[in-house]
Design a protein around this motif. Structure first.
Motif, mmCIF file in Angstrom:
data_model
loop_
_atom_site.group_PDB
_atom_site.id
_atom_site.type_symbol
_atom_site.label_atom_id
_atom_site.label_comp_id
_atom_site.label_asym_id
_atom_site.label_seq_id
_atom_site.Cartn_x
_atom_site.Cartn_y
_atom_site.Cartn_z
ATOM 1 N N GLU A 137 0.825 -1.217 0.000
ATOM 2 C CA GLU A 137 0.000 0.000 0.000
ATOM 3 C C GLU A 137 0.855 1.261 0.000
ATOM 4 O O GLU A 137 0.437 2.305 -0.517
ATOM 5 C CB GLU A 137 -0.926 -0.011 1.212
ATOM 6 C CG GLU A 137 -2.017 -1.084 1.114
ATOM 7 C CD GLU A 137 -2.838 -1.208 2.384
ATOM 8 O OE1 GLU A 137 -2.422 -0.622 3.418
ATOM 9 O OE2 GLU A 137 -3.872 -1.896 2.355
ATOM 10 N N MET A 138 2.055 1.191 0.573
ATOM 11 C CA MET A 138 2.914 2.375 0.663
ATOM 12 C C MET A 138 4.003 2.385 -0.408
ATOM 13 O O MET A 138 4.939 3.193 -0.352
ATOM 14 C CB MET A 138 3.549 2.449 2.057
ATOM 15 C CG MET A 138 2.520 2.610 3.163
ATOM 16 S SD MET A 138 3.249 3.143 4.711
ATOM 17 C CE MET A 138 3.782 4.812 4.305
ATOM 18 N N ASN A 139 3.868 1.482 -1.387
ATOM 19 C CA ASN A 139 4.816 1.416 -2.504
ATOM 20 C C ASN A 139 6.259 1.236 -2.031
ATOM 21 O O ASN A 139 7.198 1.841 -2.567
ATOM 22 C CB ASN A 139 4.719 2.677 -3.379
ATOM 23 C CG ASN A 139 3.379 2.761 -4.085
ATOM 24 O OD1 ASN A 139 2.883 1.761 -4.603
ATOM 25 N ND2 ASN A 139 2.783 3.949 -4.095
ATOM 26 N N THR A 171 12.402 2.857 -1.325
ATOM 27 C CA THR A 171 11.227 3.510 -1.891
ATOM 28 C C THR A 171 10.948 2.931 -3.275
ATOM 29 O O THR A 171 11.755 2.163 -3.820
ATOM 30 C CB THR A 171 11.461 5.027 -2.024
ATOM 31 O OG1 THR A 171 12.488 5.238 -3.014
ATOM 32 C CG2 THR A 171 11.885 5.636 -0.694
ATOM 33 N N GLN A 176 9.308 9.492 5.528
ATOM 34 C CA GLN A 176 8.800 8.220 4.982
ATOM 35 C C GLN A 176 8.925 7.091 6.007
ATOM 36 O O GLN A 176 8.046 6.228 6.117
ATOM 37 C CB GLN A 176 9.562 7.871 3.706
ATOM 38 C CG GLN A 176 9.233 8.804 2.540
ATOM 39 C CD GLN A 176 10.194 8.638 1.381
ATOM 40 O OE1 GLN A 176 11.419 8.447 1.580
ATOM 41 N NE2 GLN A 176 9.672 8.715 0.163
ATOM 42 N N ALA A 178 6.137 7.534 8.548
ATOM 43 C CA ALA A 178 4.854 7.146 7.949
ATOM 44 C C ALA A 178 4.721 5.628 7.878
ATOM 45 O O ALA A 178 3.645 5.066 8.122
ATOM 46 C CB ALA A 178 4.722 7.768 6.553
ATOM 47 N N LEU A 179 5.819 4.967 7.538
ATOM 48 C CA LEU A 179 5.803 3.500 7.464
ATOM 49 C C LEU A 179 5.555 2.897 8.847
ATOM 50 O O LEU A 179 4.757 1.960 8.988
ATOM 51 C CB LEU A 179 7.131 2.991 6.888
ATOM 52 C CG LEU A 179 7.319 1.471 6.838
ATOM 53 C CD1 LEU A 179 6.197 0.803 6.046
ATOM 54 C CD2 LEU A 179 8.682 1.114 6.241
ATOM 55 N N ALA A 200 1.925 3.317 9.781
ATOM 56 C CA ALA A 200 1.064 2.418 9.002
ATOM 57 C C ALA A 200 1.150 0.989 9.540
ATOM 58 O O ALA A 200 0.135 0.279 9.623
ATOM 59 C CB ALA A 200 1.456 2.460 7.526
#
Length: 871
Positions: free
Chosen positions: A822-824, A847, A857, A860-861, A864
């Protein structure tokens, strides 16, 4: 006894029969029993419940009209027959008749039993004639044992007297037959519990050193002396008065634990599960401070279990001689000891006045491998001497010299070491060992206390020296034979966890203890340094194997620099294998075996070549390619086409897989048709690095890894290693090492075909995958563990290394893979490690632009992942 129960609880129940009033009386008694748990002795409480149940049963019996049946007798048997009942114990009943029951009597008995079940009594019952009872008891030792403890409750007394007479007759079952049956039964029971009391979740009835062992003594004594009173053991001089008192004290403590366990579990539960331990400890008065209270309780429990084991061993030995009448040959060893059959016998009561004889005793056992145990007279004297020991045995120079002689004996680690631990001699020799006796380990990784785990580690080391086990771990056996001083490996094993329970890093504490021991015992400086290094680094090899890509030459070079020489490597490998195998019998598998042996062999090569000459990745890749081409050539395959396919693959692919695996992959790639439309999925028929390898070659697509992992989750397949590589022409090569649900290689062809077909269908979009929801296992539920994410140096300016730690709940890896998708986030490799309740996974990621993650990032990971896992 009745005076101990409040009179209102035994007051006559009103007529006619009123079930709510009966149930209220039961609740009132349970409340009184619980409130008085710490106010009166547990012995009186279990007797009080038996008395109260007598009262209730007699009323229900009368209500059912069974008093009018002249040929029917109600007997209490088993524990209830002894007049002992814990809060939720089963109630064993025998309905006895002289002749076949009439229909009317059968209906009344059925009504009686139904009412007992309605009252939630856990009833075990049988309805038999006197003849049937004798016949069944003759054929089944469990029934015979149950009938030994019988008590008349009500009904025809003549039936009871007739049964008494029949059971007393020698042709029913001789004392010898009964003893042999109970001895064999105990041996089988002990094996079910791995022949140790030191399980972290012990069964208070069945574990070695628990209530069944005390009852076995009682049953054999009652049969042999034809008595209902265990005190006859003192009269017959089988037990001393203080030993009899010790038996009662041990029984009372175990009863108290079992009583508290029933109160906490609110059911007939004998397993002291982790879930119950804090509340049981609190109920028994050990405190409310969680693990600390449990540790205090369990240390006391394990001391009691050891005492019960010694008493049981001692008494069954004496019964063995008296009942079987065997005349064992006595062979003189020296002035102090003799061999009596398969036991070691002291020749006089002053044998241990010279303290070094306590250690010398075990050298004699090592000298004579057919000695299996200490004689009951030796145990009795040793128990007496242990209580009078001032200071520690290692304070005496003669004892120290004798102990090192013992450790260097080639048979020291056999029965001799086990008996030394079992009878607490090691604890009286080494003060630090006493700290870990009964030391709990609050996780699902370990199955035993620290001392029992260490004991099992030492036994595993001993197996390396035995020819009959040489095929079990051939590499360890080969290494062990060439060790100059195997006793140093033994010492490292003894000290590796000795620092646990003291706070701080147990490896560092143990290393200091090992150094001090070496100084006290006059070991050369080099020997002290080796033992201390092994203790300090005893987790290094397993951590490296579990958390790093050991097929990366750089990882091997770094590990070899820490090891420095082959002597350390040899000892550390043998120690690590013995350690992991001794942790939990369910955790060792071929995957871990292969992982450790591959790490050992690769490191040994690096050390022999010289670290300055260690191969780099390109050399390794070139060598593997060359060997793989030879294998393909032997199969008459198209080498030019193989080389064309390989041009699309990156160097890391060729270093990570063996030549055999490269040839296997390429063989299937060469035969794969229509690769643009259909992915290639293949599962190995044979073990690859201790597991089943799943090879997937497919067009790059979003969520590919997450979908494959979800298939594994739904199929109850465990992923232990994964490597993801993109090719230069837009494809992905995913290789997984997986294990079946029982942590073994997937050996069923139909199961492999099913997994293969499902992955193909998911990747082509023929079916959609939905992650199955699975229940969290009972053992996991009791643990709470915060999710931790740590980013580490991946030694790359394009990759990040992420360490993920969390509670190992079902579908965890599939959830992580979903977040990555989902977060590529691109995934390159995954090392999946589960230690008990803890999942410790390492991922190499980047990434979608194949760059390292920035701080935003990363945050955020983490958020999540927390949201997905907590949800």
């Amino acid at each position: 006894m009745k005076s101990k129960i409040p009179s209102h609880l035994l007051a006559p129940l009103p007529l006619p029969f009123d079930m709510p009033i009966y149930k209220q009386r039961l609740n009132d008694f349970s409340t009184w029993s619980k409130e008085h748990f710490n106010l009166i002795s547990v012995r009186k409480l279990v007797q009080a419940r038996a008395t109260f149940v007598d009262f209730m049963l007699l009323n229900i019996w009368q209500h059912c009209g069974l008093n009018d049946e002249a040929d029917v007798t109600l007997l209490a048997v088993g524990g209830y027959g002894r007049g002992e009942l814990h809060p939720e114990s089963d109630i064993d009943l025998l309905v006895l008749t002289n002749s076949k029951l009439t229909n009317g009597a059968s209906e009344k008995i059925s009504q009686f039993l139904t009412l007992l079940w309605d009252f939630k009594f856990d009833v075990g019952h049988s309805v038999r004639t006197i003849a049937e009872s004798i016949s069944c008891a003759s054929e089944d030792i469990t029934i015979a044992t149950n009938l030994m403890e019988r008590r008349l409750l009500c009904g025809n007394k003549l039936n009871f007297d007739t049964l008494e007479t029949s059971l007393a007759e020698s042709n029913f079952m001789t004392s010898k037959e009964f003893y042999l049956a109970k001895r064999d039964e105990q041996e089988r029971r002990h094996k079910r519990y791995f022949s140790t009391s030191y399980n972290l979740e012990p069964n208070l009835k069945a574990n070695p050193g628990c209530l069944r062992d005390l009852q076995t003594i009682s049953w054999v004594a009652k049969k042999h002396f034809n008595t209902q009173h265990i005190t006859d053991l003192v009269k017959e001089q089988y037990l001393l008065q203080d030993e009899y008192q010790e038996m009662l004290e041990c029984q009372d403590f175990l009863w108290q634990m079992r009583f508290a366990l029933h109160l906490v579990a609110n059911r007939n539960e004998n397993r002291l599960l982790f879930d119950y331990q804090p509340l049981v400890a609190e109920t028994m008065g050990f405190g409310k401070d969680g693990k600390a209270a449990v540790e205090r309780m369990m240390k006391r429990f394990f001391r009691v279990a050891r005492r019960v084991t010694e008493l049981n061993t001692m008494l069954l030995q004496r019964f063995n001689s008296a009942i079987l009448g065997t005349k064992e040959q006595t062979i003189i060893i020296d002035d102090d000891f003799a061999m009596h059959g398969s036991s070691l016998l002291i020749r006089h009561n002053d044998a241990f006045f010279y303290r070094a004889n306590i250690i010398k005793m075990f050298i004699h056992i090592a000298d004579n491998p057919h000695i299996k145990t200490l004689h009951s007279d030796t145990i009795r004297l040793l128990r007496r001497v242990r209580r009078r020991l001032m200071g520690d045995l290692h304070d005496l120079e003669k004892c120290r010299s004798m102990f090192m002689t013992f450790l260097r004996h080639p048979n020291a680690l056999g029965h001799a070491f086990t008996i030394m631990v079992k009878h607490s001699v090691l604890a009286y020799y080494m003060p630090n060992w006493r700290h870990i006796v009964g030391q709990m380990q609050f996780d699902l990784f370990h199955a035993y206390t620290v001392d029992e785990h260490t004991h099992r580690l030492i036994k595993n080391i001993h197996r390396y020296s035995l020819a009959k086990y040489k095929d079990e771990f051939p590499l360890c056996s080969e290494i062990y034979k060439r060790l100059d001083k195997p006793e140093l490996l033994t010492l490292a094993g003894i000290f590796h966890d000795i620092g646990k329970g003291r706070g701080g890093d147990h490896s560092k504490l143990g290393a200091i203890d090992a150094t001090n021991f070496g100084t006290l015992h006059g070991l050369p400086t080099s020997d002290k340094k080796l033992v201390s290094w092994l203790v300090d680094n005893h987790l290094l090899m397993s951590i490296t194997a579990q958390k790093n890509d050991i097929y990366d030459p750089g990882v091997i070079a770094d590990f070899a620099k820490k090891i420095k020489d082959e002597t350390r490597l040899d000892n550390l490998y043998c120690l690590t294998v013995a350690d992991v195998r001794a942790t939990n019998s369910n955790l060792w598998n071929e995957w871990k075996n292969t992982l450790l042996s591959d790490l050992y062999l690769a490191t040994r090569r690096a050390l022999r070549q010289g670290l300055e000459n260690a191969k780099d990745m390109r050399e390794t890749a070139a060598s593997n390619k060359e060997q793989a081409l030879s294998l393909l050539d032997a199969l008459n395959l198209d080498l030019e086409r193989a080389a064309q396919i390989w041009k699309q693959f990156r160097t890391v692919y060729f270093t990570r897989h063996s030549p055999q695996q490269l040839a296997w992959h390429t063989e299937h790639l060469l035969s794969h048709k229509n690769r643009t439309k259909k992915p290639l999925v293949w599962l190995s028929n044979q073990s690859v690095r201790g597991g089943t390898q799943v090879f997937v070659y497919a067009k790059d697509q979003a969520g590919l890894f997450a979908n494959i992992v979800s298939v594994f989750h739904n199929k109850n397949v465990n992923v232990v290693d994964a490597h993801i590589m993109n090719t230069k022409d837009g494809y992905l090569i995913d290789t997984f090492i997986v294990l079946d649900h029982d942590n073994t290689v997937i050996d069923s062809q139909s199961r492999r075909d099913d997994i293969k077909q499902t992955i193909e269908q998911v990747l082509t979009g023929e079916v959609s995958i939905k992650r199955a929801q699975k229940r969290v296992p009972r053992q996991i539920k009791q643990f709470s563990m915060p999710l931790r994410v740590k980013f580490m140096d991946a030694k790359s300016n394009k990759r990040d290394m992420m360490e993920f730690t969390a509670l190992d709940t079902p579908g965890l890896l599939a959830k992580i893979a979903t977040v990555f998708s989902e977060m590529n986030i691109l995934l390159y490799s995954a090392k999946i490690s589960t230690n008990g309740e803890k999942a410790e996974d390492i991922f190499k990621i980047s990434t979608s632009d194949r760059e390292r993650l920035d701080e935003h990032q990363k945050q955020a990971l983490v958020e999540a992942l927390q949201a997905e896992i907590n949800d």
